[in-house]
Write an enzyme that holds these catalytic residues in place. Structure first.
Site, PDB file in Angstrom:
ATOM      1  N   ASP A   9       0.892  -1.312  -0.039  1.00 12.90           N
ATOM      2  CA  ASP A   9       0.115  -0.077   0.060  1.00 12.90           C
ATOM      3  C   ASP A   9       0.903   1.160  -0.114  1.00 12.90           C
ATOM      4  O   ASP A   9       2.089   1.296   0.320  1.00 12.90           O
ATOM      5  CB  ASP A   9      -0.829  -0.069   1.452  1.00 12.90           C
ATOM      6  CG  ASP A   9      -1.561   1.184   1.534  1.00 12.90           C
ATOM      7  OD1 ASP A   9      -2.368   1.484   0.464  1.00 12.90           O
ATOM      8  OD2 ASP A   9      -1.654   1.888   2.510  1.00 12.90           O
ATOM      9  N   ASP A  11      -0.092   4.950   0.684  1.00 12.17           N
ATOM     10  CA  ASP A  11      -0.391   6.062   1.838  1.00 12.17           C
ATOM     11  C   ASP A  11      -0.259   5.333   2.978  1.00 12.17           C
ATOM     12  O   ASP A  11      -1.184   4.602   3.256  1.00 12.17           O
ATOM     13  CB  ASP A  11      -1.452   6.980   1.718  1.00 12.17           C
ATOM     14  CG  ASP A  11      -1.424   7.843   0.494  1.00 12.17           C
ATOM     15  OD1 ASP A  11      -0.407   8.221   0.158  1.00 12.17           O
ATOM     16  OD2 ASP A  11      -2.419   7.942  -0.315  1.00 12.17           O
ATOM     17  N   GLY A  46      -7.246   4.654   3.283  1.00 13.15           N
ATOM     18  CA  GLY A  46      -7.547   3.506   2.292  1.00 13.15           C
ATOM     19  C   GLY A  46      -8.866   3.508   1.523  1.00 13.15           C
ATOM     20  O   GLY A  46      -9.049   2.689   0.838  1.00 13.15           O
ATOM     21  N   VAL A  47      -9.516   4.732   1.691  1.00 12.58           N
ATOM     22  CA  VAL A  47     -10.955   4.585   1.156  1.00 12.58           C
ATOM     23  C   VAL A  47     -10.821   5.553  -0.060  1.00 12.58           C
ATOM     24  O   VAL A  47      -9.980   6.393  -0.232  1.00 12.58           O
ATOM     25  CB  VAL A  47     -11.856   5.390   2.270  1.00 12.58           C
ATOM     26  CG1 VAL A  47     -13.248   5.528   1.616  1.00 12.58           C
ATOM     27  CG2 VAL A  47     -12.324   4.375   3.472  1.00 12.58           C
ATOM     28  N   SER A 116      -4.893   5.086  -4.625  1.00 11.35           N
ATOM     29  CA  SER A 116      -4.951   6.464  -4.921  1.00 11.35           C
ATOM     30  C   SER A 116      -4.707   6.567  -6.546  1.00 11.35           C
ATOM     31  O   SER A 116      -3.993   5.992  -7.089  1.00 11.35           O
ATOM     32  CB  SER A 116      -3.702   7.077  -4.275  1.00 11.35           C
ATOM     33  OG  SER A 116      -3.712   8.382  -4.833  1.00 11.35           O
ATOM     34  N   LYS A 117      -5.449   7.490  -7.103  1.00  9.32           N
ATOM     35  CA  LYS A 117      -5.251   7.967  -8.549  1.00  9.32           C
ATOM     36  C   LYS A 117      -3.981   8.917  -8.717  1.00  9.32           C
ATOM     37  O   LYS A 117      -3.580   9.306  -9.808  1.00  9.32           O
ATOM     38  CB  LYS A 117      -6.362   8.575  -9.116  1.00  9.32           C
ATOM     39  CG  LYS A 117      -7.760   7.834  -9.007  1.00  9.32           C
ATOM     40  CD  LYS A 117      -8.851   8.223  -9.968  1.00  9.32           C
ATOM     41  CE  LYS A 117      -9.803   7.401 -10.020  1.00  9.32           C
ATOM     42  NZ  LYS A 117     -11.238   7.841 -10.102  1.00  9.32           N
ATOM     43  N   ASN A 118      -3.412   9.187  -7.518  1.00 11.26           N
ATOM     44  CA  ASN A 118      -2.253  10.258  -7.559  1.00 11.26           C
ATOM     45  C   ASN A 118      -1.005   9.497  -7.135  1.00 11.26           C
ATOM     46  O   ASN A 118       0.067   9.830  -6.824  1.00 11.26           O
ATOM     47  CB  ASN A 118      -2.386  11.518  -6.407  1.00 11.26           C
ATOM     48  CG  ASN A 118      -3.581  12.103  -6.868  1.00 11.26           C
ATOM     49  OD1 ASN A 118      -3.425  12.848  -8.159  1.00 11.26           O
ATOM     50  ND2 ASN A 118      -4.495  12.318  -5.965  1.00 11.26           N
ATOM     51  N   ASP A 170      -1.610  -0.644   5.990  1.00 12.52           N
ATOM     52  CA  ASP A 170      -1.811   0.393   7.339  1.00 12.52           C
ATOM     53  C   ASP A 170      -3.409   0.330   7.435  1.00 12.52           C
ATOM     54  O   ASP A 170      -3.628   0.904   8.779  1.00 12.52           O
ATOM     55  CB  ASP A 170      -1.280   1.700   7.110  1.00 12.52           C
ATOM     56  CG  ASP A 170      -1.842   2.757   6.328  1.00 12.52           C
ATOM     57  OD1 ASP A 170      -2.131   2.308   5.032  1.00 12.52           O
ATOM     58  OD2 ASP A 170      -2.470   3.475   6.692  1.00 12.52           O
TER      59      ASP A 170
HETATM   60  P1  B16 Z   1      -6.997   9.780  -4.335  1.00 11.15           P
HETATM   61  P2  B16 Z   1      -3.634   3.960  -0.191  1.00 11.15           P
HETATM   62  C1  B16 Z   1      -5.588   6.082  -0.510  1.00 11.15           C
HETATM   63  O1  B16 Z   1      -4.348   5.564  -0.610  1.00 11.15           O
HETATM   64  C2  B16 Z   1      -5.502   6.871   0.751  1.00 11.15           C
HETATM   65  O2  B16 Z   1      -5.192   6.298   1.902  1.00 11.15           O
HETATM   66  C3  B16 Z   1      -6.954   7.655   0.909  1.00 11.15           C
HETATM   67  O3  B16 Z   1      -6.903   8.412   1.992  1.00 11.15           O
HETATM   68  C4  B16 Z   1      -7.441   8.241  -0.416  1.00 11.15           C
HETATM   69  O4  B16 Z   1      -8.754   8.839  -0.255  1.00 11.15           O
HETATM   70  C5  B16 Z   1      -7.359   7.161  -1.335  1.00 11.15           C
HETATM   71  O5  B16 Z   1      -5.918   6.844  -1.709  1.00 11.15           O
HETATM   72  C6  B16 Z   1      -7.496   7.590  -2.824  1.00 11.15           C
HETATM   73  O6  B16 Z   1      -6.651   8.719  -3.287  1.00 11.15           O
HETATM   74  O7  B16 Z   1      -7.661  10.968  -4.013  1.00 11.15           O
HETATM   75  O8  B16 Z   1      -5.461  10.486  -4.508  1.00 11.15           O
HETATM   76  O9  B16 Z   1      -7.290   8.872  -5.651  1.00 11.15           O
HETATM   77  O10 B16 Z   1      -3.735   3.957   1.122  1.00 11.15           O
HETATM   78  O11 B16 Z   1      -4.446   3.002  -0.760  1.00 11.15           O
HETATM   79  O12 B16 Z   1      -2.526   4.035  -0.900  1.00 11.15           O
HETATM   80 MG    MG Z   2      -2.778   2.977   3.024  1.00 13.20          MG
END
Ligand code: B16
Ligand code: MG
Length: 212
Positions: A9, A11, A46-47, A116-118, A170
């Site tokens: 993962d 973030d 993670g959401v 995350s899309k980022n 996490d």
């Molecule tokens: P984005 P992970 C997740 O990343 C984040 O924990 C979560 O807080 C966020 O809303 C989600 O990515 C979507 O992120 O807005 O950047 O597409 O923990 O799965 O790496």
């Molecule tokens: Mg995470």
């Protein structure tokens, strides 16, 4: 060697962007007059982006159309991406870097499995843009964690079966996703308390012993 691949993962495992998510969501919530604090922010870990917005709007008296919600999520994302410009290779800890190098030296394939899309932008900012053997992220999935899609795609990109891969997470929803996909899960932080983790980790470098 038990694991041929590890899917991380992003973030909360490789780096920490919670504070930027918080600031960006907080400014949106203030704008629309909805209460938001760090405790609610913890529920967003993670959401996916749209599911995060739905959690924030639980406290809204107003109903929004799908189009309005898309616009709000886009506004949040624009602010979040601006905040991410502050990130640099200094945001990658020596412990994470050394552990990744150790695992790679053992011949283990390394992938990212992030909602995350980022993800690619963040990896580039912290100096890991070309590091991983595969990246499965919010841009190649239709179902978010706790659905296992992001990890199943990650294993597929590595050319490995789930039973040969370890997922490091996490978030509780991330461990649910790993278990649903047939992966062993290693939990950090809150995820270490998940009853179905194979490995409850105290710190990232525990992976060196797990993969001995
Ligand atoms: P984005 P992970 C997740 O990343 C984040 O924990 C979560 O807080 C966020 O809303 C989600 O990515 C979507 O992120 O807005 O950047 O597409 O923990 O799965 O790496
Ligand atoms: Mg995470």
């Amino acid at each position: 060697m038990k694991y041929k691949g590890i899917i991380f993962d992003l973030d909360g495992v490789i780096c920490f962007t919670d504070k930027y998510h918080y600031q960006a969501w907080k400014s949106l919530a203030d704008e629309i007059g909805v209460y938001f604090d760090e405790t609610i922010n913890n529920r967003l870990r993670g959401v996916s982006r749209m599911a995060s917005l739905d959690i924030i709007l639980e406290r809204s008296e107003k109903d929004y159309t799908p189009e309005e919600k898309e616009q709000m999520a886009a506004r949040k994302n624009e602010r979040y991406r601006t905040l991410l410009e502050q990130m640099s290779p200094a945001d990658l800890s020596a412990e994470v870097r050394e552990t990744l190098d150790d695992l790679r030296a053992k011949g283990i394939l390394l992938a990212i499995g992030s909602s995350s899309k980022n993800a690619k932008l963040i990896l580039g900012r912290i100096g890991l843009g070309d590091y991983f053997d595969a990246i499965s992220d919010g841009t190649n999935i239709t179902h978010s964690k706790p659905h296992p899609e992001v990890f199943l795609k990650g294993a597929q990109f590595l050319g490995l079966d789930p039973e040969d891969c370890l997922v490091v997470e996490d978030a509780l929803a991330g461990i649910d996703a790993a278990v649903a996909g047939g992966f062993d899960g290693a939990g950090l932080g809150e995820a270490a308390t998940h009853p179905k983790v194979t490995w409850a980790m105290k710190t990232f470098s525990d992976l060196k012993q797990i993969c001995e």
